[in-house]
Design a protein around this motif. Sequence first.
Motif, mmCIF file in Angstrom:
data_model
loop_
_atom_site.group_PDB
_atom_site.id
_atom_site.type_symbol
_atom_site.label_atom_id
_atom_site.label_comp_id
_atom_site.label_asym_id
_atom_site.label_seq_id
_atom_site.Cartn_x
_atom_site.Cartn_y
_atom_site.Cartn_z
ATOM 1 N N VAL B 10 45.002 45.967 33.688
ATOM 2 C CA VAL B 10 44.190 44.760 33.758
ATOM 3 C C VAL B 10 44.150 44.336 35.220
ATOM 4 O O VAL B 10 45.197 44.223 35.857
ATOM 5 N N ASN B 11 42.974 44.144 35.734
ATOM 6 C CA ASN B 11 42.859 43.809 37.149
ATOM 7 C C ASN B 11 43.176 42.327 37.365
ATOM 8 O O ASN B 11 42.316 41.464 37.233
ATOM 9 N N LEU B 12 44.420 42.047 37.723
ATOM 10 C CA LEU B 12 44.829 40.651 37.875
ATOM 11 C C LEU B 12 44.302 40.043 39.162
ATOM 12 O O LEU B 12 44.403 38.845 39.383
ATOM 13 N N ASN B 13 43.749 40.909 40.022
ATOM 14 C CA ASN B 13 43.160 40.376 41.240
ATOM 15 C C ASN B 13 41.960 39.485 40.918
ATOM 16 O O ASN B 13 41.622 38.590 41.677
ATOM 17 N N VAL B 14 41.336 39.736 39.780
ATOM 18 C CA VAL B 14 40.219 38.894 39.352
ATOM 19 C C VAL B 14 40.687 37.448 39.221
ATOM 20 O O VAL B 14 40.032 36.518 39.668
ATOM 21 N N LEU B 15 41.860 37.293 38.628
ATOM 22 C CA LEU B 15 42.430 35.954 38.463
ATOM 23 C C LEU B 15 42.739 35.352 39.826
ATOM 24 O O LEU B 15 42.419 34.197 40.108
ATOM 25 N N ARG B 16 43.352 36.173 40.686
ATOM 26 C CA ARG B 16 43.719 35.665 42.007
ATOM 27 C C ARG B 16 42.468 35.237 42.766
ATOM 28 O O ARG B 16 42.429 34.164 43.367
ATOM 29 N N GLU B 17 41.440 36.069 42.700
ATOM 30 C CA GLU B 17 40.208 35.728 43.400
ATOM 31 C C GLU B 17 39.606 34.433 42.849
ATOM 32 O O GLU B 17 39.108 33.601 43.596
ATOM 33 N N ALA B 18 39.660 34.291 41.534
ATOM 34 C CA ALA B 18 39.119 33.070 40.932
ATOM 35 C C ALA B 18 39.878 31.850 41.449
ATOM 36 O O ALA B 18 39.287 30.823 41.764
ATOM 37 N N MET B 19 41.195 31.999 41.552
ATOM 38 C CA MET B 19 42.002 30.882 42.048
ATOM 39 C C MET B 19 41.686 30.590 43.513
ATOM 40 O O MET B 19 41.628 29.444 43.930
ATOM 41 N N ARG B 20 41.510 31.668 44.269
ATOM 42 C CA ARG B 20 41.208 31.479 45.696
ATOM 43 C C ARG B 20 39.867 30.786 45.872
ATOM 44 O O ARG B 20 39.702 29.914 46.716
ATOM 45 N N LYS B 21 38.922 31.183 45.026
ATOM 46 C CA LYS B 21 37.595 30.599 45.138
ATOM 47 C C LYS B 21 37.665 29.093 44.893
ATOM 48 O O LYS B 21 37.098 28.292 45.632
ATOM 49 N N GLU B 22 38.423 28.740 43.865
ATOM 50 C CA GLU B 22 38.541 27.326 43.536
ATOM 51 C C GLU B 22 39.161 26.552 44.695
ATOM 52 O O GLU B 22 38.734 25.447 45.032
ATOM 53 N N LEU B 23 40.158 27.184 45.308
ATOM 54 C CA LEU B 23 40.830 26.525 46.429
ATOM 55 C C LEU B 23 39.870 26.344 47.608
ATOM 56 O O LEU B 23 39.790 25.272 48.205
ATOM 57 N N ARG B 24 39.126 27.419 47.894
ATOM 58 C CA ARG B 24 38.171 27.340 49.001
ATOM 59 C C ARG B 24 37.142 26.254 48.754
ATOM 60 O O ARG B 24 36.799 25.488 49.643
ATOM 61 N N GLU B 25 36.680 26.190 47.514
ATOM 62 C CA GLU B 25 35.657 25.191 47.205
ATOM 63 C C GLU B 25 36.189 23.782 47.431
ATOM 64 O O GLU B 25 35.495 22.919 47.941
ATOM 65 N N PHE B 26 37.450 23.597 47.037
ATOM 66 C CA PHE B 26 38.016 22.276 47.247
ATOM 67 C C PHE B 26 38.135 21.964 48.730
ATOM 68 O O PHE B 26 37.780 20.876 49.181
ATOM 69 N N LEU B 27 38.630 22.957 49.484
ATOM 70 C CA LEU B 27 38.831 22.713 50.913
ATOM 71 C C LEU B 27 37.504 22.411 51.601
ATOM 72 O O LEU B 27 37.421 21.543 52.467
#
Lengths: 835, 606
Positions: B10-27
């Motif tokens: 299971v490509n868990l990087n998908v989850l990490r990327e989703a989390m990063r995206k959310e963080l970037r959007e907030f910043l």
Amino acid sequence: MACYTANWNPLGSVFYRKFDLYSMDWNLKEDLRDCLIAPGPYGGPIALLKNYSAKGKSSGLRPVLEIYTASGLPLSSIPWKSGQVVQLGWTVTEDLLCIQEDGSVLIYDLFCGFKRHFSMGNEVFQHHVVEARVFHTEYGTGVAILTKASRFTLTTNIDDLKLRRMPDIPGPPSCWAVLFQDRATMILFAFGKDLYLLDHTSCSLMVPPGMNPLAGSYLAMSISFNHKLLALFTEPGYIWMGSSSLKEKFDDHNSSIQLSPKQMVWCTRPRSKQHAVVLMWDRLLMLVGNSTESIQFVLDEESYLIPELDGVRIFSRSTHEFLHEITGATEEIFKIASMAPGALLLEAQKEYEKASQKADEYLREIKDKGLLSEAVTQCIEAAGYEQEPEMQKSLLRAASFGKCFIDKFSPDGFVKMCSELRVLNAIRDYQIGIPLSYTQFRQLTIEVLLDRLVLRRLYSLAIKICDYLRLSEFQGVSRILAHWACYKVQQKDKSDEEIAKAINQKLGDTPGISYSEIAARAHACGRMELAIKLLEYEPRFGEQVPLLLKMKRSKLALSKAIESGDTDLVYTVVTYLKNELNRAEFFMTLQNQPVALSLYRQFCKHQELETLKDLYNQDDDHQELGNFYMRSSYTSEKRIEGRVSALQSAVDEYSKAKNEFACKATEDQIKLLRMQHRLEDELDKSYLDMSLHDTVYNLVMDGMFSKAEQFYKEFKIPDKRYWWLKISALAEREDWEEMEKFSKSKKSPIGYLPFVEMCMKQHNRYEAKKYVARVAPEQRVRSYILVGDLDQAAEAAIEHKNENEMILVQSKCTPTTDSVILEKINRAKTQILKK
Amino acid sequence: MAAHLSYGRVNLNVLREAMRKELREFLDKCAGTKAIVWDEYLTGPFGLIAQYSLLKEHEVEKMFTLKAGRLPAADVKNVIFFVRPRLELMDIIAENVLSEDRVRCPRDLHILFVPRRSLLCEQRLKDQGVLGSFIYREEYGLDLIPFDGDLLSMESETSFKECCLENDQTSLYHAAKGLMTLQALYGTIPQIIGKGECARHVANMMMRMKREFTGCQNAILPVFDTLLLLDRNVDLLSPLATQLTYEGLIDEIYGIQNTHVKLPPEKFAPKKQGEGGKELPTEPKKLQLNSAEELYAEIRDKNFNAVGPVLSKKAKVISAAFEERHHAKTVGEIKQFVSQLPHMQAARTSLANHTSIAELIKLITTSEAFRDNLTVEQEFMPGIDTDKVNSYIEDCIAQKDPLIKILRLVCLQSVCNSGLKQKVLDYYKREILQTYGYEYLLTLNNLEKAGLLKHQGNSRNNYPTIRKTLRLWVDEVNEQNPNDISYVYSGYAPLSVRLAQLLARPGWRSIEEVLKLLPGPHFEERQPLPVKQPLPVGLLKKRQQGENKVTLVFFLGGVTYAEIAALRFLSQMEDGGTEYIIATTKLINGTSWIKSLMDKPEAPPF
């Protein structure tokens, strides 16, 4: 095509055209001049207040408020029973503002439903309104008032009412307008021959650049739709046009009509370089701009002008027209003898339909110049500016035809234009009556358009549009259904049961539906039971719970919050309950909800310790009470008496909890505390808070052997542990003499290996060796190894004939120095093997 | 950067990327330069999602730790607080905000709650009169953090304690939310199976949240076939026993925090001679441990006794590879050699590091104390003499060994005997109180409440039945080439993993009786796939024959590295048929676990 440009009127370098939107069907008996009129921008509704003037009253006719669509279909009407109205105006959300003489403003919806009212302040009330303006800025809808005392009061946003009284002005202005610049609202007014700008703090005289010195007094002024442009009309019929910042002049014009116009509005469009103003007198409509000429139309009847983003709408009792500047794309294509790519493409497509080879010629001409994609884009763009579906179709057909000859032309623009035009044609229909131009539509956005349809209760059309444009349910259908439901809950003639059911049937689990919003509406209408029924359908507890609290259904809120599993929500309700109920009731409520109770306990543990105790008390939870006192003896009591008494309370509670062990342990703890306290007094050394073990250890370390003995007996320390404790303390103290004495006091309950170990821990091999002989045989090898006597260890291992021990000894040997021992062991091992 | 997350099934990087995206959007929402004020506990977990470089790209110029008093000066436009929703932190923030100089250096203040906004906290801020000072108050749903290609953790320290002792199920709510996020990214999990009260609660919440989330469900072919929810208190034994895998031992001895470990520096001193080699580094050596490192991925889950041979084999391969250069004659050969050089050097460094770690661990595992302790554990687990006072434990108490060690052993004995006789239990308790202090009465009370210490009473000792049916003890263990999960504890097969194994084959129906002996209900739920939007035809293709099923095992209350190793072992079994992804509220070992349950009253700091 000769007739196409027939209604084009040139002015300077551009053309203007005026065409019919609707023939008005409103059977108006009154003359427009006898009504107070408010047309909404963006093709909005038209509100009329008939017989409004005091003069009308004497004739015995009651005033009536009527609202029509832009096509003249009646939407609603009510007899006007409130006070004298000075001005009507629409908000951005299509609510009607009725500004009365006394400064109170009444808000009605499209269906003449009264929503609320507010007042423009005491001063306005006292001095009465002379004139009022409703204006729109990025903050929302604002209202500006001029009182009889010649003072201005304004608010920038009626939904967030902050009244602002403007500074004094020299006298009653001849004309004025609201100006919005750099996020500030100001008023521009003229007093005789002077022009003033009035902001929050000051009133400053302005001189428009390039103003004709002979212009005379100002009679009228007009600010454009986007607040960027200003037009001024002065006594001799002179018109000045420039930027609203009064820094730049664009043009001026002399109309030589000395009469003040009935209306003067800007007629321009976004990104156009042209500036033109429409002026209206009794029978004349005049368009002036960048030219000494002007365009003039004769008016057959009383008319009214509505400025729009990209032109001017003109309506009268019988017609509704639109006057606007022809855009570049349209001009290029339709101008007589135009050779623009779009024009050629349109021609090519027509020839193609006639199956004429000329189609190919035209097409080649465009293609050779490499202008085909420009031609297609031009046709698509021009289609957007056409009102007639036939014309739109022929332009789009041309675009579609041209598209076939281009590789990789993205169809998005074409498809978008087709679908959006279809929507526009639908809402422009006479039955709907929203004459929105393409430019206006782009500015308004589809979301707002949908909202407006919903406001007109055109739910079905709105949903069809959503489906047609494939808007996500979240963006489109859900919102519309929710609005429908909000409307539904206001129907007073149906039972709660019926409405809740009808709503749920239609809405079901449509994603994005907020049942709580609908419930809130029901609650606002005073339908509590319906609201609760609707909330049952709300899947989001986070929405459901706060509303239940608002409706004072706190117990239901609590159980919903618990059901959600969201502890924060539970806390919220609990905090609310705590403030709402008296303490006993509050505790009772918690009692029935164990989850809430334990969360509240957690909260108290960190925030309100005393309450925690009360909670345990109420539950008769003696075990926890015991723990509570025990903890507080450590954390909150400083003095020994306090600590002991806290512990004593703990003992009582533990005994009530029938926890004998805890009871006994705590009693021992009290005993220890007391004894430690006594020791401190006697020995002037700190013993408090040491464990029993550490206390005794320290006593031994300090040579207080009999005191140590006393503790050992008093607390019944098991022999084994006491021996361990004592010899390790003695070893640390290096009291070898006492150690030996102790070892001989009686038979060691832990054997003698620990003695060896402890001595070696202090690196005293000499002392260690004293005990080796007394070590039990099965541990002797280990003790020899400990003292480093490998030879003896080997002997012992061989004597025991124990192979594991032999291997252990071997592992400790170094081959170079201990070869003799190794050999000995090897020999013994082989012997064992032989046997 | 995080490629190792995508290597697994299971490509868990998908989850990490989703989390990063959310963080970037907030910043990006907070335009302009920023300073972040950190709730210190969050920095570790955040490091796994976004390094400083990401923050820097989004104009984060300064970082501070949240503490009372005045905020440090920084010439930035925005100050953002990254905090967990805790009342005590709100008080600190309020203090910070109130002492801001709003006139001379006005800064925009924002607050980002991790993982969830809290009305309670906002109310507290409001009471303190600072709520209005914040422009954005948002939440960052950092529930499940990818630790490795097959491992997710919430790193919620207190989860087990809160659920077991305080009946506070906040962490379970977050777990359910995390699972919803996971399902949004990887598709609805068709089957949910669980054992235990907490598992039941999480499954219930998931079912309810599904209603809330309707419309956001994506039509994705589900990546996970099954979700197995396991309560930690179904298997209290495994964390108590000493882990004997390489990674498990590193954690037991040095403690792994957010995939990083700090080691004593002496062994890692540069070996070069003549360059002032006498000076030993004093800073602890910090290493990141994850599957990005090839060698570590190979040895982490082996029994420690099998690590030595692998390391020496590797050493030979690497030196042979370096020897190659003497055979490289042509320019082409030399070029090829040089191109491999960075990879070889990395391998050499990695080998050197792990050889040093293995040496450090070996020093401990060969010590008498370790062996004696292990011997006692290995007597308890097969059920030998678990019903009487153990003399080794007695001696350890008498010598005042670390309390946690004692508690681990006593609890282990209690668990392996389904509780102790009253006399034995009281004896241990008394010994502990007398030796370590009476205040530990509260700790003992906690352990009893959590079921780790138990009075047997009149009930039967069920442990032998459970042990035999589930084959928890295996006498013949092959540590080098294991054929059963019991290798991770050199004899004991972790109960939790055995349950997972039996679920895959032959199914829990075969162990119905034993399941009843374990605490909490067991259940199965089926989640229909969203029917509204049918899956695109291309996605619907049947799983290929022989392709393994994927099971997500969620340990509520913590999981040990040894259990993870055992699950990985099952994933790799040739005829296993199931691959496992592991999720947990916290990565634990016996020591950290017991520590979280201790209650030592201390006088308040003020």
